[in-house]
Design a protein around this motif. Structure first.
Motif, PDB file in Angstrom:
ATOM      1  N   ARG A   1       3.418   5.668  -5.851  1.00 42.14           N
ATOM      2  CA  ARG A   1       3.172   5.694  -7.301  1.00 42.14           C
ATOM      3  C   ARG A   1       2.169   6.780  -7.672  1.00 42.14           C
ATOM      4  NH1 ARG A   1       0.000   2.954 -11.072  1.00 42.14           N
ATOM      5  NH2 ARG A   1      -1.250   2.054  -9.407  1.00 42.14           N
ATOM      6  N   MET A   2       1.170   6.987  -6.796  1.00 43.86           N
ATOM      7  CA  MET A   2       0.166   8.003  -7.077  1.00 43.86           C
ATOM      8  C   MET A   2       0.755   9.416  -7.046  1.00 43.86           C
ATOM      9  SD  MET A   2      -2.610   6.416  -7.757  1.00 43.86           S
ATOM     10  CE  MET A   2      -3.810   7.701  -7.646  1.00 43.86           C
TER      11      MET A   2
ATOM     12  N   GLU B   1       8.593  -0.942  -5.805  1.00 44.07           N
ATOM     13  CA  GLU B   1       7.681  -1.922  -6.398  1.00 44.07           C
ATOM     14  C   GLU B   1       8.309  -3.315  -6.388  1.00 44.07           C
ATOM     15  OE1 GLU B   1       6.916  -1.305 -10.487  1.00 44.07           O
ATOM     16  OE2 GLU B   1       5.169  -2.637 -10.535  1.00 44.07           O
TER      17      GLU B   1
ATOM     18  N   GLU C   1       1.795   1.866  -3.519  1.00 43.05           N
ATOM     19  CA  GLU C   1       0.701   2.462  -4.289  1.00 43.05           C
ATOM     20  C   GLU C   1       0.609   3.957  -4.025  1.00 43.05           C
ATOM     21  OE1 GLU C   1      -1.299   1.429  -6.618  1.00 43.05           O
ATOM     22  OE2 GLU C   1      -0.299  -0.513  -6.665  1.00 43.05           O
ATOM     23  N   GLN C   2       0.805   4.366  -2.752  1.00 42.30           N
ATOM     24  CA  GLN C   2       0.745   5.794  -2.435  1.00 42.30           C
ATOM     25  C   GLN C   2       1.880   6.556  -3.129  1.00 42.30           C
ATOM     26  OE1 GLN C   2       0.891   5.829   1.814  1.00 42.30           O
ATOM     27  NE2 GLN C   2      -1.207   5.068   2.065  1.00 42.30           N
TER      28      GLN C   2
ATOM     29  N   ARG D   1       0.833  -1.206   0.000  1.00 42.85           N
ATOM     30  CA  ARG D   1       0.000   0.000   0.000  1.00 42.85           C
ATOM     31  C   ARG D   1       0.875   1.267   0.000  1.00 42.85           C
ATOM     32  NH1 ARG D   1      -3.365  -3.654   2.283  1.00 42.85           N
ATOM     33  NH2 ARG D   1      -2.243  -3.785   4.235  1.00 42.85           N
TER      34      ARG D   1
END
Length: 753
Positions: free
Chosen positions: A210-211, A261, A207-208, A204
């Motif tokens: 990457r955003m 990642e 993902e943060q 998670r």
């Protein structure tokens, strides 16, 4: 050497090694009687040699001499090219038993134990050395072991007779064995589960990160648009430098995201592997739980003058070590029963056209996510009519009910404490003696047991067990806004029911399914939690329903949503919480949030209680339908299915509403959830006795005024006093049980229905 073993003393290491070699020798000797191949002696000789060497290191000369004598006997048999005969096996087993007793002692006591047993060790050594050379083997083996079968036996491994001892066989492998305590294994299991949770958190975070790339791109666009509006000059140059720095930071961020990642993916894979490796370490081959049976069958058959051959099938079926440990006592009980009352004497078997040697077969296999264990014999079987007669003679059921019982229902009486059809009990066993222990253990591990038998053809006890108590595959659902998990093995079916399939008849809701009406209840009400809105029948016709099946009956539980299947690590609830209604254990989800694992049996009992009281609310509503007239309700608590059913039918026949519970623990949970006018309880029950149940009811402010009646086989004066002192209002002995006596006692306590 592992760090744990490095801390052990020499005597502790000797004790561990002695225990391992004793198991190898006993398993090997048992196997040789069924498969007399001389080449199998090699591992036994090596085990005896190892005991001798280890005993010499720790300076135990008596053990050295005895192990040396055993080694000589194995070597002599190997040189003669044949397996040891019965006399040699008896002497070797006696010597091995001596070592096994030593291994069971505390290591520090070994020198003194050997000194105390010096005479016995010398006598055993002398007996081994006095054994005469064996002549050509006499055909005293099983009829199946014909010479013609020898070539085939040599070509095939002993698949069904390894007695589950594969790990203990010193085959020369360099893999080695490290002993871990169950507590340490449990902690490792918890840490492995935590690794999965943390790797999920890392995903998670990735993902943060990457955003955030979107923000860099937006900022670059903004700088580009601003630059276009500025005239040539210092401000534009400053903006160009800022844009360059931003591109550098963006590139560095992109590299970090790519590295993160890869790290997150590798951590997920590694933690998953770690979790399943630790999980696998809790699983043991089923054969390890049956180590004692070959010896038991051999010795007991000799004692009883019978001939029996033990066969183990499915020794490698994996099962949780906790369940395996709990199985040992029931299997020993069942094997003793099979030998004592199942198998006929040799002459009688011949007269009935059977081989002289009977067979006791223990098999294990995985079936639909469960472990099925079957212990069977080819003996005389159980006569259901004898049980029927005994049931009537003991007053356990009225004659008209006993006559209608099926064989399966009659066999249930075998699990009543003290119930037997044997004309005379022996010192070994009696049908019924110990079988209540079997049923108790099955209930404690979440399993079931049933009997299959045909007169003259044998008997089989079939046990259905969960494969693991550590991890459960479950369906996670949302009830009252919170996640709950139901083990898949307990779910017959899940479906998204169209709203049109939900019908109401007589104030009860049903689901029309497969041309049948399946009772439907709201899971939130069963659990006693505030319900959240269920999917609307008009807007969203998909109503999530779990179908639970119990003894042929089906019930539908409506939930708010299906959240998916999960493998959950089972964590027992703190015993200080007592029995939480409807809940069996707890676990954690991948994101670390807690989830309660539901107890299907408890839910069904609660459902029965609500039905009995007419308090079952409609699906999607908070209100229970108001009963036109509420008959008085009675809770029957008894671990015997038949006794429960007889009492339930009697009471409902008189007009009372009735709910049932299988033991005191469930009875107490049901009593707290419902509102009963009377509680009837047996005394001897697993998990919580009727005496303890009565005390708990009297100690509970909400239940203290509820009348309690004890119905028990115990009818001595002290038994009655114990029940009444615990707080019971009436004590009815089952020996004097009659329909009218029970109904009159109920009427005296709470009046008519």
């Amino acid at each position: 050497m592992s760090p744990d073993l490095a801390d052990f003393s020499l005597l502790e290491l000797f004790s561990i090694e002695l225990s391992t070699h004793c198991r190898t020798i006993e398993d090997g000797l048992m196997g040789l009687e069924d498969d007399p191949r001389p080449e199998l002696l090699e591992s036994l000789m090596r085990a005896a040699h190892s005991i001798k060497g280890a005993a010499r290191i720790v300076d135990l000369p008596q053990a050295v001499g005895l192990a040396h004598a055993m080694e000589d006997v194995f070597q002599a048999a190997q040189q003669e090219g044949r397996a040891p005969g019965k006399a040699r096996v008896d002497a070797l087993l006696a010597a091995n038993d001596f070592f096994a007793r030593l291994a069971a002692r505390a290591p520090k006591d070994l020198p003194q134990a050997l000194a105390d047993g010096a005479d016995e060790a010398s006598a055993l050594e002398a007996a081994l050395r006095a054994l005469p050379a064996e002549a050509a083997p006499v055909d005293n083996a099983a009829p199946e072991a014909s010479p013609a079968s020898q070539p085939a036996q040599t070509a095939q491994p002993p698949a069904t007779h390894d007695q589950g001892g594969a790990p203990a066989s010193p085959s020369g492998s360099e893999g080695g064995v490290v002993r871990l305590s169950a507590e340490l294994l449990g902690r490792l299991m918890g840490l492995a589960g935590q690794c999965i949770v943390e790797s999920g958190q890392l995903g998670r975070v990735f993902e943060q990160a990457r955003m955030q790339r979107r923000g860099f791109l937006d900022l670059e666009d903004l700088l580009s648009q601003t630059r276009a509006l500025l005239p040539e000059g210092d401000a534009k140059d400053q903006l160009d430098r800022a844009a360059g720095m931003l591109r550098t930071v963006h590139a560095g961020h992109s590299n970090s995201v790519c590295a993160l990642e890869g790290l997150a993916r590798r951590m997920e894979i590694l933690s998953d592997k770690l979790y399943h490796q630790v999980l696998g370490s809790r699983m043991r081959p089923f054969g390890e739980g049956a180590r004692a049976l070959p010896r038991l069958v051999r010795d007991l058959a000799q004692e009883l003058g019978k001939q029996a051959r033990f066969v183990l099938e499915g020794a490698n079926a994996s099962v949780d070590r906790d369940i395996l440990d709990r199985l040992e006592a029931p299997l020993l009980h069942l094997a003793r029963n099979a030998l004592d009352h199942g198998l006929e004497p040799p002459e009688e078997r011949v007269r009935r056209g059977k081989p002289q040697q009977g067979r006791i077969v223990l098999g294990a296999r995985h079936v639909s996510g469960s472990l099925e264990v079957r212990l069977s014999d080819d003996g005389c079987g159980i006569d259901p009519e004898a049980i029927r007669a005994s049931v009537q003679a003991k007053g356990l059921a009225p004659a008209h009910i006993a006559q209608r019982m099926t064989d399966a229902e009659l066999f249930e009486f075998l699990f009543l404490p003290g119930f037997t059809t044997a004309a005379a009990l022996t010192s070994v066993s009696g049908r019924g003696v110990g079988l209540d222990v079997v049923k108790t253990v099955m209930q404690e591990v979440g399993g079931q047991v049933r009997v299959e038998s045909a007169p003259g053809q044998g008997t089989a006890f079939v046990m259905r067990l969960p494969v693991s108590r550590s991890v459960v595959r479950a369906l996670v659902v949302r009830i009252g806004g919170e996640p709950y998990a139901m083990p898949l093995a307990r779910i017959g079916r899940v479906l998204l029911a169209p709203g049109g399939d939900v019908q109401t008849t007589g104030g009860m809701q049903y689901l029309r399914l497969d041309h049948e009406n399946v009772g439907l209840a709201q899971a939130a009400q069963i659990l006693g939690v505030p319900p959240s809105p269920l999917p609307s029948h008009e807007g969203d016709p998909a109503l999530p329903v779990m179908l639970l099946e119990d003894r042929g009956a089906r019930f539908g539980l409506a939930v708010e949503a299906f959240l998916g299947e999960r493998d959950l690590v089972v964590h027992p609830l703190d015993p200080r919480l007592g029995k939480v209604p409807g809940v069996a254990a707890a676990s954690t989800m991948e994101d670390g949030s807690p989830v309660l694992i539901l107890d299907d049996a408890d839910l069904l009992r609660s459902l029965e209680g609500l039905l009995a009281e007419g308090r079952l609310a409609g699906v999607g509503t908070d209100e229970a339908p108001a009963p036109e007239r509420a008959p008085k309700s009675v809770l029957v608590v008894d671990d015997s299915l038949t006794v429960r059913e007889v009492q339930r039918q009697l009471l409902e026949g008189r007009g009372y509403r009735t709910a049932t519970a299988v033991d005191g623990m469930e009875g107490l949970a049901l009593a707290r959830m419902g509102s009963f006018d009377l509680i009837i309880t047996d005394v001897d029950m697993p998990r919580m006795t009727g005496i303890e149940l009565t005390r708990r009811i009297r100690a509970d402010a909400a239940l203290a005024r509820t009348p309690v009646m004890i119905v028990s086989y115990k009818d001595r004066q002290e038994d009655r006093l114990a029940g009444l002192e615990a707080g019971a209002d009436f004590y009815l002995p089952k020996s004097g049980f009659r329909d009218e006596a029970l109904l009159q006692a109920v009427a005296d306590l709470i009046g008519g229905p």
